[in-house]
Design an enzyme around this catalytic site. Structure first.
Site: not given
Ligand code: SG5
Ligand code: ZN
Length: 256
Positions: A69, A94, A96, A107, A120, A192-193
Protein backbone atom coordinates in the site's frame (compact mmCIF):
# COMPACT_ATOMS: atom_id res chain seq x y z
CA UNK A 1 0.36 -8.74 -1.12
CA UNK A 2 -2.91 -6.85 -0.82
CA UNK A 3 -4.65 -7.25 2.52
CA UNK A 4 -8.10 -7.12 1.02
CA UNK A 5 -8.27 -3.47 0.00
CA UNK A 6 -6.88 -1.07 -2.55
CA UNK A 7 -7.12 2.59 -3.57
CA UNK A 8 -8.94 2.36 -6.93
CA UNK A 9 -12.35 3.96 -6.44
CA UNK A 10 -15.02 1.71 -7.91
CA UNK A 11 -13.16 -1.59 -7.97
CA UNK A 12 -14.68 -4.28 -5.70
CA UNK A 13 -12.07 -3.68 -3.00
CA UNK A 14 -11.52 -0.02 -3.85
CA UNK A 15 -12.05 2.96 -1.57
CA UNK A 16 -15.75 3.38 -2.38
CA UNK A 17 -16.23 -0.10 -0.86
CA UNK A 18 -14.04 0.26 2.24
CA UNK A 19 -17.04 1.00 4.53
CA UNK A 20 -18.61 -2.39 3.76
CA UNK A 21 -15.80 -4.19 5.55
CA UNK A 22 -14.34 -1.35 7.60
CA UNK A 23 -17.30 0.59 9.07
CA UNK A 24 -15.16 3.44 10.44
CA UNK A 25 -14.26 4.33 6.82
CA UNK A 26 -17.88 5.42 6.33
CA UNK A 27 -18.12 7.08 9.74
CA UNK A 28 -17.20 10.41 11.32
CA UNK A 29 -13.95 12.40 11.40
CA UNK A 30 -12.52 10.94 8.21
CA UNK A 31 -9.30 12.05 6.50
CA UNK A 32 -7.99 13.47 4.24
CA UNK A 33 -9.96 16.69 3.68
CA UNK A 34 -9.78 19.72 1.41
CA UNK A 35 -8.22 22.56 3.41
CA UNK A 36 -10.42 25.30 2.08
CA UNK A 37 -9.69 28.94 2.97
CA UNK A 38 -13.35 29.76 3.71
CA UNK A 39 -13.45 27.00 6.27
CA UNK A 40 -10.34 27.89 8.25
CA UNK A 41 -10.37 29.48 11.66
CA UNK A 42 -7.21 31.26 12.78
CA UNK A 43 -6.18 29.99 16.21
CA UNK A 44 -3.50 32.15 17.86
CA UNK A 45 -2.90 29.50 20.55
CA UNK A 46 -1.41 27.02 18.04
CA UNK A 47 2.30 26.96 18.88
CA UNK A 48 5.08 26.09 16.40
CA UNK A 49 5.62 22.35 16.09
CA UNK A 50 8.71 21.23 17.98
CA UNK A 51 10.38 17.95 17.09
CA UNK A 52 13.06 16.11 19.05
CA UNK A 53 15.94 14.01 17.74
CA UNK A 54 14.83 14.08 14.11
CA UNK A 55 18.47 14.52 13.13
CA UNK A 56 19.40 10.84 13.11
CA UNK A 57 22.97 9.68 12.77
CA UNK A 58 23.97 7.53 9.77
CA UNK A 59 25.38 5.08 12.33
CA UNK A 60 21.82 4.18 13.18
CA UNK A 61 19.89 1.80 10.94
CA UNK A 62 16.24 2.09 9.96
CA UNK A 63 14.04 -0.59 8.45
CA UNK A 64 12.43 0.09 5.11
CA UNK A 65 9.40 -2.02 4.21
CA UNK A 66 6.64 -2.21 1.64
CA UNK A 67 3.22 -3.71 2.45
CA UNK A 68 1.79 -3.21 -1.01
CA UNK A 69 0.00 0.00 0.00
CA UNK A 70 2.94 2.27 0.64
CA UNK A 71 6.59 2.21 1.46
CA UNK A 72 7.42 2.89 5.05
CA UNK A 73 10.50 3.65 7.04
CA UNK A 74 10.45 2.64 10.70
CA UNK A 75 11.74 5.44 12.93
CA UNK A 76 13.77 5.72 16.11
CA UNK A 77 11.67 5.83 19.32
CA UNK A 78 13.93 8.71 20.36
CA UNK A 79 12.13 10.93 17.84
CA UNK A 80 9.09 12.80 19.14
CA UNK A 81 6.82 15.84 19.00
CA UNK A 82 7.06 17.77 22.26
CA UNK A 83 4.79 20.75 21.60
CA UNK A 84 1.36 19.04 21.85
CA UNK A 85 -0.60 18.40 25.07
CA UNK A 86 1.01 14.98 25.35
CA UNK A 87 4.33 13.69 24.07
CA UNK A 88 3.96 11.81 20.79
CA UNK A 89 6.69 9.32 19.85
CA UNK A 90 7.54 8.68 16.19
CA UNK A 91 6.81 5.22 14.79
CA UNK A 92 7.18 5.38 11.02
CA UNK A 93 6.98 7.55 7.96
CA UNK A 94 5.45 6.78 4.60
CA UNK A 95 4.36 8.50 1.41
CA UNK A 96 1.34 8.84 -0.81
CA UNK A 97 1.93 9.70 -4.47
CA UNK A 98 0.46 9.66 -7.97
CA UNK A 99 1.93 8.11 -11.08
CA UNK A 100 4.23 9.19 -13.87
CA UNK A 101 1.26 9.95 -16.10
CA UNK A 102 -0.53 11.87 -13.35
CA UNK A 103 1.96 13.35 -10.90
CA UNK A 104 -0.64 14.43 -8.33
CA UNK A 105 -1.00 12.13 -5.37
CA UNK A 106 -1.22 14.12 -2.13
CA UNK A 107 -4.07 13.19 0.21
CA UNK A 108 -4.86 16.62 1.66
CA UNK A 109 -5.67 19.29 -0.87
CA UNK A 110 -5.54 23.07 -0.40
CA UNK A 111 -8.44 24.93 -2.06
CA UNK A 112 -8.88 21.76 -4.15
CA UNK A 113 -5.25 21.81 -5.31
CA UNK A 114 -3.60 18.41 -5.10
CA UNK A 115 0.16 18.36 -4.58
CA UNK A 116 2.50 15.85 -6.23
CA UNK A 117 2.92 13.74 -3.11
CA UNK A 118 2.50 13.82 0.68
CA UNK A 119 4.75 12.60 3.47
CA UNK A 120 3.19 11.31 6.71
CA UNK A 121 5.25 11.02 9.88
CA UNK A 122 3.14 8.87 12.23
CA UNK A 123 3.50 9.34 16.01
CA UNK A 124 1.63 7.77 18.94
CA UNK A 125 0.70 9.23 22.34
CA UNK A 126 3.44 7.72 24.47
CA UNK A 127 2.27 9.51 27.66
CA UNK A 128 -0.89 7.41 27.58
CA UNK A 129 -0.13 4.26 25.56
CA UNK A 130 2.77 1.77 25.65
CA UNK A 131 2.97 1.24 21.87
CA UNK A 132 1.39 2.16 18.57
CA UNK A 133 -0.83 -0.95 18.38
CA UNK A 134 -2.53 0.06 21.62
CA UNK A 135 -2.83 3.70 20.54
CA UNK A 136 -4.06 3.18 16.98
CA UNK A 137 -7.80 3.05 17.75
CA UNK A 138 -7.88 5.56 20.63
CA UNK A 139 -9.33 9.04 20.04
CA UNK A 140 -6.16 10.66 21.43
CA UNK A 141 -3.88 7.89 20.16
CA UNK A 142 -2.05 9.28 17.13
CA UNK A 143 -0.57 12.49 15.76
CA UNK A 144 0.50 12.60 12.12
CA UNK A 145 2.59 15.35 10.53
CA UNK A 146 1.65 15.81 6.87
CA UNK A 147 4.01 17.47 4.41
CA UNK A 148 2.92 18.35 0.86
CA UNK A 149 5.61 17.71 -1.76
CA UNK A 150 5.79 19.68 -4.98
CA UNK A 151 8.13 17.34 -6.82
CA UNK A 152 6.98 13.97 -7.90
CA UNK A 153 8.62 11.08 -6.13
CA UNK A 154 7.62 8.48 -8.63
CA UNK A 155 11.03 8.34 -10.29
CA UNK A 156 12.67 7.17 -7.10
CA UNK A 157 9.68 5.45 -5.58
CA UNK A 158 8.67 3.39 -8.58
CA UNK A 159 9.47 0.08 -7.05
CA UNK A 160 7.66 -3.21 -7.06
CA UNK A 161 5.38 -5.03 -4.70
CA UNK A 162 7.28 -6.97 -2.15
CA UNK A 163 7.20 -7.97 1.45
CA UNK A 164 10.91 -7.58 1.80
CA UNK A 165 12.48 -5.45 4.45
CA UNK A 166 15.84 -3.82 4.14
CA UNK A 167 18.05 -1.92 6.56
CA UNK A 168 19.08 1.55 5.46
CA UNK A 169 21.37 4.07 7.18
CA UNK A 170 19.46 6.76 9.08
CA UNK A 171 19.56 10.39 7.95
CA UNK A 172 18.29 13.80 9.00
CA UNK A 173 14.50 13.36 8.94
CA UNK A 174 14.12 17.08 9.77
CA UNK A 175 15.19 17.73 6.16
CA UNK A 176 11.92 16.14 5.03
CA UNK A 177 9.92 18.81 6.88
CA UNK A 178 9.48 22.39 5.64
CA UNK A 179 11.71 25.08 7.17
CA UNK A 180 8.72 26.77 8.82
CA UNK A 181 7.10 24.58 11.45
CA UNK A 182 4.94 27.43 12.74
CA UNK A 183 2.49 27.54 9.82
CA UNK A 184 0.11 24.62 9.65
CA UNK A 185 -3.49 23.38 9.47
CA UNK A 186 -4.89 21.42 12.41
CA UNK A 187 -7.98 19.23 12.69
CA UNK A 188 -9.29 15.98 14.19
CA UNK A 189 -9.31 13.15 11.66
CA UNK A 190 -8.58 9.53 10.91
CA UNK A 191 -6.21 7.03 9.37
CA UNK A 192 -6.54 7.48 5.61
CA UNK A 193 -6.50 3.71 5.04
CA UNK A 194 -8.59 0.85 6.47
CA UNK A 195 -9.56 0.47 9.25
CA UNK A 196 -9.87 4.33 9.17
CA UNK A 197 -9.92 4.72 12.97
CA UNK A 198 -10.83 8.31 13.97
CA UNK A 199 -7.70 8.50 16.11
CA UNK A 200 -5.49 11.09 14.42
CA UNK A 201 -4.67 14.64 15.45
CA UNK A 202 -3.66 15.99 12.03
CA UNK A 203 -1.05 18.68 11.44
CA UNK A 204 -0.57 19.53 7.76
CA UNK A 205 2.15 22.06 7.09
CA UNK A 206 1.24 25.08 4.99
CA UNK A 207 4.50 25.15 3.06
CA UNK A 208 5.24 22.32 0.67
CA UNK A 209 8.77 21.10 0.25
CA UNK A 210 10.68 20.25 -2.88
CA UNK A 211 13.27 17.57 -2.44
CA UNK A 212 16.08 16.84 -4.78
CA UNK A 213 16.68 13.37 -6.11
CA UNK A 214 19.84 13.39 -4.03
CA UNK A 215 17.94 13.77 -0.77
CA UNK A 216 16.12 10.58 -1.58
CA UNK A 217 19.22 8.67 -2.53
CA UNK A 218 19.20 6.57 0.62
CA UNK A 219 15.63 5.52 0.08
CA UNK A 220 16.06 5.12 -3.65
CA UNK A 221 19.10 2.90 -3.43
CA UNK A 222 17.33 0.64 -1.00
CA UNK A 223 14.24 0.52 -3.17
CA UNK A 224 16.16 -0.32 -6.30
CA UNK A 225 17.96 -3.13 -4.54
CA UNK A 226 14.68 -4.48 -3.18
CA UNK A 227 13.29 -4.21 -6.66
CA UNK A 228 16.06 -6.06 -8.36
CA UNK A 229 15.31 -9.25 -6.46
CA UNK A 230 11.64 -9.08 -7.25
CA UNK A 231 10.62 -10.55 -10.59
CA UNK A 232 6.86 -11.10 -10.62
CA UNK A 233 5.68 -7.69 -9.63
CA UNK A 234 3.13 -4.95 -9.81
CA UNK A 235 3.80 -1.25 -9.60
CA UNK A 236 2.50 0.76 -6.69
CA UNK A 237 1.06 4.15 -7.52
CA UNK A 238 -1.90 6.43 -6.89
CA UNK A 239 -1.99 5.32 -3.26
CA UNK A 240 -4.05 8.23 -1.98
CA UNK A 241 -7.56 8.46 -0.56
CA UNK A 242 -10.08 10.96 -1.90
CA UNK A 243 -10.96 13.93 0.30
CA UNK A 244 -13.73 13.28 2.82
CA UNK A 245 -16.62 15.43 4.13
CA UNK A 246 -15.60 18.02 6.73
CA UNK A 247 -19.13 18.01 8.19
CA UNK A 248 -19.24 20.11 11.36
CA UNK A 249 -15.52 19.92 12.13
CA UNK A 250 -13.39 22.89 13.03
CA UNK A 251 -10.38 23.27 10.77
CA UNK A 252 -7.83 25.49 12.45
CA UNK A 253 -4.92 27.43 11.00
CA UNK A 254 -1.92 28.64 12.99
CA UNK A 255 -1.54 31.55 10.53
CA UNK A 256 -3.73 34.38 9.16
C1 SG5 B 1 -0.13 3.51 5.02
O1 SG5 B 1 -0.98 4.43 5.73
C2 SG5 B 1 0.92 2.93 5.96
C3 SG5 B 1 0.30 2.43 7.24
C4 SG5 B 1 -0.53 3.53 7.89
C5 SG5 B 1 -1.60 3.95 6.93
O2 SG5 B 1 -0.90 2.46 4.48
O3 SG5 B 1 1.52 1.79 5.34
C6 SG5 B 1 2.85 1.83 5.11
O4 SG5 B 1 3.52 2.80 5.37
C7 SG5 B 1 3.45 0.58 4.49
C8 SG5 B 1 3.96 -0.36 5.51
O5 SG5 B 1 1.36 2.07 8.12
C9 SG5 B 1 1.41 0.78 8.52
O6 SG5 B 1 0.63 -0.06 8.17
C10 SG5 B 1 2.53 0.52 9.50
C11 SG5 B 1 2.76 -0.90 9.79
O7 SG5 B 1 -1.13 3.01 9.07
C12 SG5 B 1 -0.66 3.41 10.26
O8 SG5 B 1 0.24 4.21 10.38
C13 SG5 B 1 -1.38 2.80 11.43
C14 SG5 B 1 -0.76 3.18 12.71
C15 SG5 B 1 -2.50 5.05 7.49
O9 SG5 B 1 -1.70 6.13 7.97
S1 SG5 B 1 -2.06 7.57 7.57
O10 SG5 B 1 -3.39 7.86 8.06
O11 SG5 B 1 -1.04 8.41 8.12
N1 SG5 B 1 -2.09 7.69 6.00
ZN1 ZN C 1 -0.44 8.27 5.11
Amino acid sequence: RFEGWGFGASRPQGQDHWPERYPYCGGALQSPIDLESDLLRFDPTLRPIEVQNYNLSPNEQLTLGNNGHSVQLSLSPMMSISSLHNRYTAAQLHFHWGSSSRPAGSEHTVNSKQYAAELHVVHYNSDKYPNISTAVDKSDGLAVLGVPFTQQLISVLSFRLSDQKVKVPAFNIRALLPTRLDEYYRYDGSLTTPPCYPSVLWTVFRNPITVSRKQFLTLATALYSTNAQDSASMSLNNNYRKTQPVDNRLVLASFK
